[in-house]
Design an enzyme around this catalytic site. Structure first.
Site, PDB file in Angstrom:
ATOM      1  N   GLU A 104      -2.736  -5.529   0.782  1.00 29.10           N
ATOM      2  CA  GLU A 104      -2.283  -4.577   1.940  1.00 29.10           C
ATOM      3  C   GLU A 104      -2.988  -3.191   1.717  1.00 29.10           C
ATOM      4  OE1 GLU A 104       1.695  -3.427   2.222  1.00 29.10           O
ATOM      5  OE2 GLU A 104       2.357  -4.437   0.432  1.00 29.10           O
ATOM      6  N   LYS A 112      10.614  -2.203  -1.560  1.00 29.86           N
ATOM      7  CA  LYS A 112      10.223  -0.801  -1.137  1.00 29.86           C
ATOM      8  C   LYS A 112      10.982   0.322  -1.998  1.00 29.86           C
ATOM      9  CE  LYS A 112       9.288   1.520   3.309  1.00 29.86           C
ATOM     10  NZ  LYS A 112       7.956   1.211   3.357  1.00 29.86           N
ATOM     11  N   ARG A 142      16.107  -5.643   4.020  1.00 32.21           N
ATOM     12  CA  ARG A 142      14.978  -5.310   3.182  1.00 32.21           C
ATOM     13  C   ARG A 142      15.724  -4.367   1.986  1.00 32.21           C
ATOM     14  NH1 ARG A 142       9.604  -3.439   5.726  1.00 32.21           N
ATOM     15  NH2 ARG A 142      10.684  -1.344   5.605  1.00 32.21           N
TER      16      ARG A 142
HETATM   17  C1  LIG Z   1       6.854   0.291   4.445  1.00 31.72           C
HETATM   18  C2  LIG Z   1       5.752  -0.219   4.162  1.00 31.72           C
HETATM   19  C3  LIG Z   1       4.845  -0.934   4.941  1.00 31.72           C
HETATM   20  C4  LIG Z   1       5.498  -0.941   6.476  1.00 31.72           C
HETATM   21  O1  LIG Z   1       6.698  -1.480   6.758  1.00 31.72           O
HETATM   22  P1  LIG Z   1       7.472  -1.255   8.099  1.00 31.72           P
HETATM   23  O2  LIG Z   1       8.709  -1.971   7.933  1.00 31.72           O
HETATM   24  O3  LIG Z   1       6.557  -1.943   9.128  1.00 31.72           O
HETATM   25  O4  LIG Z   1       7.347   0.270   8.277  1.00 31.72           O
HETATM   26  C5  LIG Z   1       3.973  -1.818   4.556  1.00 31.72           C
HETATM   27  N1  LIG Z   1       3.580  -1.612   3.271  1.00 31.72           N
HETATM   28  C6  LIG Z   1       4.220  -1.038   2.275  1.00 31.72           C
HETATM   29  C7  LIG Z   1       3.852  -1.062   1.033  1.00 31.72           C
HETATM   30  C8  LIG Z   1       5.519  -0.161   2.770  1.00 31.72           C
HETATM   31  O5  LIG Z   1       6.152   0.435   1.679  1.00 31.72           O
END
Ligand SMILES: *Cc1c(COP(=O)(O)O)cnc(C)c1O
Length: 340
Positions: A220, A184, A82
């Site tokens: 989300e 991210k 990622r």
């Molecule tokens: C980090 C994150 C998540 C959760 O991801 P994981 O890999 O399960 O920790 C979900 N949504 C956003 C916007 C994030 O930054």
């Protein structure tokens, strides 16, 4: 190895400085070997690209002690992949996934004294990140970068028991179609700060963001993906190009199918269907799943039948199975639990 004298059960989610962090620098087109250092501070020029144009990406994962006493982390290869995707989208050099995993494991080992014991509920949160560090005044990517990994012990997420969340449908948008919602990057969080402060002021735990183009579909929250359970027991997660691909959510979907024999589907989820779901949860590294009891749509309450006192039955099974896999009491799929 002697553990630090920390009251693990009462730790919150705050930065606690640990002994070592990993640092690697990118210069003249190449990453150096990287080292562990005791210096927790970053020194950079006032005009560093990250400070002016927010060229920064990160990952979040955790290290913990299994039932049989091993120090492990969960699916670090997926965090590495990622981060490669995030780097490409922000015109940053890729820190290769295998070197990423190595750096993460090395940093965990160096801070072994801070990995909470099994059963404490606490974990060692691991934060890999990378940023453009040389001075840039015209808008363009940096030429020099720093990749770092630090760790900080964090307390049990459900301290004082599970309390289902109340979330509101937000009038702010998190991510644009064809934007950066799927990576991210710090920039996605900077713009969510006002929305979350406002939500808290109005008495809500979180924001439910909708698709920015039509505002009819669920995306989300600021930092977690949604899972829904239909009244006939199917697990559903929203599909969109602007959602961050949560590793927890992807793992839970696989657990639903392969461990619990449930149907699990990634598809568009409309706001209009919220009232028809039996359960709702938020998934991410920190909580695994946090149940949602209620969504408020501009004053109109949508209450899930699972209620405001506990996790719904399917959410609970998903939670218990994945945490069992992580803690080594349930057999994990190959490569999910990686020893430091
Ligand atoms: C980090 C994150 C998540 C959760 O991801 P994981 O890999 O399960 O920790 C979900 N949504 C956003 C916007 C994030 O930054």
């Amino acid at each position: 190895m002697e553990k630090k004298n920390i009251d693990w059960a009462n730790l919150g989610f705050c930065y606690v400085q640990t002994d070592y962090r990993f640092v690697s620098n990118y210069k003249n087109g190449a990453w150096d070997e990287g080292v562990l250092t005791e210096d927790a501070n970053v020194v950079m020029n006032e005009c560093a690209c990250v400070l002016q144009y927010a060229q920064t990406i990160f990952e979040g994962m955790k290290a913990y002690t299994t039932a049989d006493g091993r120090i492990v982390t969960f699916r670090p290869d997926l965090n590495g992949e990622r981060m490669e995707q995030s780097a490409k989208r922000l015109e940053m050099p890729v820190f290769p996934k295998d070197k990423f995993v190595e750096a993460v494991l090395k940093t965990i080992r160096a801070n072994e004294a801070y990995v909470p014991p099994y059963g404490s509920g606490a974990t060692l949160y691991v934060r890999p990140y990378m940023f453009g560090i040389n001075s840039v005044i015209g808008v363009k990517p940096a030429d020099e970068y720093q990749f770092r990994v630090f760790t900080t012990p964090v307390g049990p997420y459900f301290k004082g028991g599970v309390k289902p969340l109340t979330i509101r449908i937000s009038d702010f948008d998190r991510a644009a179609p064809n934007g950066t919602g799927h990576i991210k990057a710090g920039l996605n969080y900077a713009m969510s700060l006002h929305a979350i402060m406002d939500a808290h002021k109005q008495g809500y735990d979180e924001n439910m963001y909708l698709d920015a183009a039509t505002r009819t579909k669920v995306e989300e929250t600021g930092g977690a993906n949604f899972l829904f359970v239909t009244k006939d027991g199917k697990v559903v997660t929203p599909k969109s190009e602007s959602i961050l691909p949560s590793i927890t959510r992807r793992s839970l979907m696989q657990v639903a199918k392969e461990y619990l024999g449930l149907e699990a589907e990634e598809r568009e989820v409309y706001v209009d269907e919220l009232k028809d779901f039996a359960e709702c949860g938020l998934c991410g590294t920190a909580a695994v799943i946090s149940p949602v009891g209620k969504v408020v749509d501009h004053g109109k309450e949508i209450c899930f039948p699972s209620g405001m006192d506990q996790m719904g039955p399917v959410t609970r099974k998903l939670y218990e199975t994945l945490t069992g896999i992580q803690m080594g009491t349930i057999k994990a799929p190959l490569g999910w639990v990686v020893e430091a």
